[in-house]
Design a protein around this motif. Structure first.
Motif, PDB file in Angstrom:
ATOM      1  N   LEU A  62       0.748  -1.175   0.007  1.00  0.00           N
ATOM      2  CA  LEU A  62      -0.071  -0.107   0.037  1.00  0.00           C
ATOM      3  C   LEU A  62       0.845   1.456   0.070  1.00  0.00           C
ATOM      4  O   LEU A  62       0.571   2.346  -0.646  1.00  0.00           O
ATOM      5  CB  LEU A  62      -0.960   0.039   0.947  1.00  0.00           C
ATOM      6  CG  LEU A  62      -1.815   1.106   1.495  1.00  0.00           C
ATOM      7  CD1 LEU A  62      -2.881   0.888   0.179  1.00  0.00           C
ATOM      8  CD2 LEU A  62      -2.585   0.946   2.744  1.00  0.00           C
ATOM      9  N   GLU A  63       1.947   1.206   0.626  1.00  0.00           N
ATOM     10  CA  GLU A  63       2.704   2.440   0.997  1.00  0.00           C
ATOM     11  C   GLU A  63       3.858   2.651  -0.317  1.00  0.00           C
ATOM     12  O   GLU A  63       4.201   3.633  -0.428  1.00  0.00           O
ATOM     13  CB  GLU A  63       3.604   2.429   2.050  1.00  0.00           C
ATOM     14  CG  GLU A  63       2.548   2.496   3.438  1.00  0.00           C
ATOM     15  CD  GLU A  63       3.317   2.455   4.628  1.00  0.00           C
ATOM     16  OE1 GLU A  63       2.697   2.707   5.953  1.00  0.00           O
ATOM     17  OE2 GLU A  63       4.626   2.252   4.873  1.00  0.00           O
ATOM     18  N   ARG A  64       4.450   1.407  -0.805  1.00  0.00           N
ATOM     19  CA  ARG A  64       5.260   1.484  -1.744  1.00  0.00           C
ATOM     20  C   ARG A  64       4.858   1.503  -3.217  1.00  0.00           C
ATOM     21  O   ARG A  64       5.442   2.019  -4.068  1.00  0.00           O
ATOM     22  CB  ARG A  64       6.272   0.184  -1.542  1.00  0.00           C
ATOM     23  CG  ARG A  64       7.002   0.484  -0.435  1.00  0.00           C
ATOM     24  CD  ARG A  64       8.253   1.455  -0.469  1.00  0.00           C
ATOM     25  NE  ARG A  64       9.009   1.267  -1.822  1.00  0.00           N
ATOM     26  CZ  ARG A  64       9.114   2.446  -2.670  1.00  0.00           C
ATOM     27  NH1 ARG A  64       8.609   3.551  -2.295  1.00  0.00           N
ATOM     28  NH2 ARG A  64      10.037   2.000  -3.645  1.00  0.00           N
ATOM     29  N   LYS A  65       3.818   0.703  -3.578  1.00  0.00           N
ATOM     30  CA  LYS A  65       3.418   0.378  -4.969  1.00  0.00           C
ATOM     31  C   LYS A  65       3.449   1.875  -5.773  1.00  0.00           C
ATOM     32  O   LYS A  65       3.926   2.204  -6.771  1.00  0.00           O
ATOM     33  CB  LYS A  65       2.138  -0.202  -4.926  1.00  0.00           C
ATOM     34  CG  LYS A  65       2.013  -0.899  -6.324  1.00  0.00           C
ATOM     35  CD  LYS A  65       1.051  -1.821  -6.175  1.00  0.00           C
ATOM     36  CE  LYS A  65       0.775  -2.708  -7.742  1.00  0.00           C
ATOM     37  NZ  LYS A  65      -0.084  -3.925  -7.521  1.00  0.00           N
ATOM     38  N   ASP A  66       2.618   2.874  -5.450  1.00  0.00           N
ATOM     39  CA  ASP A  66       2.380   4.169  -6.065  1.00  0.00           C
ATOM     40  C   ASP A  66       3.643   4.856  -6.208  1.00  0.00           C
ATOM     41  O   ASP A  66       3.830   5.370  -7.223  1.00  0.00           O
ATOM     42  CB  ASP A  66       1.468   4.955  -5.390  1.00  0.00           C
ATOM     43  CG  ASP A  66      -0.200   4.358  -5.504  1.00  0.00           C
ATOM     44  OD1 ASP A  66      -0.317   3.290  -6.252  1.00  0.00           O
ATOM     45  OD2 ASP A  66      -0.964   4.782  -4.876  1.00  0.00           O
TER      46      ASP A  66
END
Length: 254
Positions: A62-66
């Motif tokens: 959730l924190e890293r993908k974007d």
């Protein structure tokens, strides 16, 4: 330019090139892998050693993908400009940059915009309380002054785990006993930074160059909860610090 559909399957996690691959133009492939690992490793340790819930591991993707996707998009845009395969596109690119170079201000503005996705590593979702402002941002590394007058880096005082930083206030004075003890039980390090030599220094550190105050963006005293990988999990004025740090712990153990 490719990103895995999911980065977790049960007890298996993908990181680095296994989770995403990028053209080399922005030079961020290895850095993205490091960011993955620093995001995931402390969460794994918190679950294995306790008391964190295994649910916090879902925050990794959730924190890293974007952010990984934003870096890949930047690399693709750079690649299209650096090596167009059509002669007309190359000529148009050369003419564009020749004109842009006549205006240093415009050139700098374009560089700032292009690399904003690389420099901005803020977290706007996941294990952060009320993201925005300081909450969710990567902590800076200011030079502080000790009682002896020596310049030191903040990292020397934070350790490897959670940290509670009071700027112009002492967290042990503004936090309720229950919330404070909950974080101390997680081996959180408590550090107080005085605004200047004219303010009390209960922990002997002063914002020597004003770097920390400038980064905070104001003269208001505040309390920061910093995650092991140096992202701010919560930020609040002294009167709201107890509530914010209490909510942060709920995210960790829920």
């Amino acid at each position: 330019a490719i990103i895995a559909e999911r980065w977790r399957e049960g007890r298996v996690f993908l990181a680095g090139d296994a989770a995403h691959m990028t053209p080399p133009f922005a030079g961020q492939g290895l850095n993205s892998g490091f960011r993955d690992v620093t995001n995931l490793s402390w969460k794994l340790a918190a679950v294995v050693k306790g008391p964190a819930s295994g649910d916090i591991l879902d925050s990794y993707e959730l924190e890293r993908k974007d952010h990984a996707r934003a870096l890949i998009d930047t690399a693709l845009q750079l690649g299209q400009q650096i090596q167009p395969i059509h002669p007309q596109q190359a000529a148009e690119r050369d003419a564009f940059f020749a004109e842009l170079n006549r205006d240093p201000g415009a050139m700098q503005a374009m560089e700032d915009e292009m690399f904003n996705s690389i420099l901005d590593r803020s977290i706007d979702k996941g294990l952060v309380v009320d993201a925005g402002g300081i909450a969710g941002r990567l902590l800076i590394q200011p030079v502080l002054k000790t009682d002896a007058g020596n310049g030191v880096l903040l990292d020397e005082y934070l350790g490897d785990g959670f940290s509670i930083i009071g700027f112009d206030c002492d967290p042990q004075d503004v936090l309720g006993a229950e919330v404070l003890q909950q974080w101390l039980a997680l081996d959180a390090r408590v550090v107080t930074i005085a605004r200047s030599d004219d303010t009390p220094q209960p922990r002997g550190l002063t914002d020597k160059l004003g770097e920390f105050g400038d980064w905070l963006g104001g003269d208001t005293a505040c309390v920061l909860l910093v995650r092991p990988a140096r992202f701010c999990m919560a930020a609040a004025t002294p009167s709201k610090a107890d509530d914010q740090l209490g909510r942060a712990r709920q995210l960790l153990v829920a």
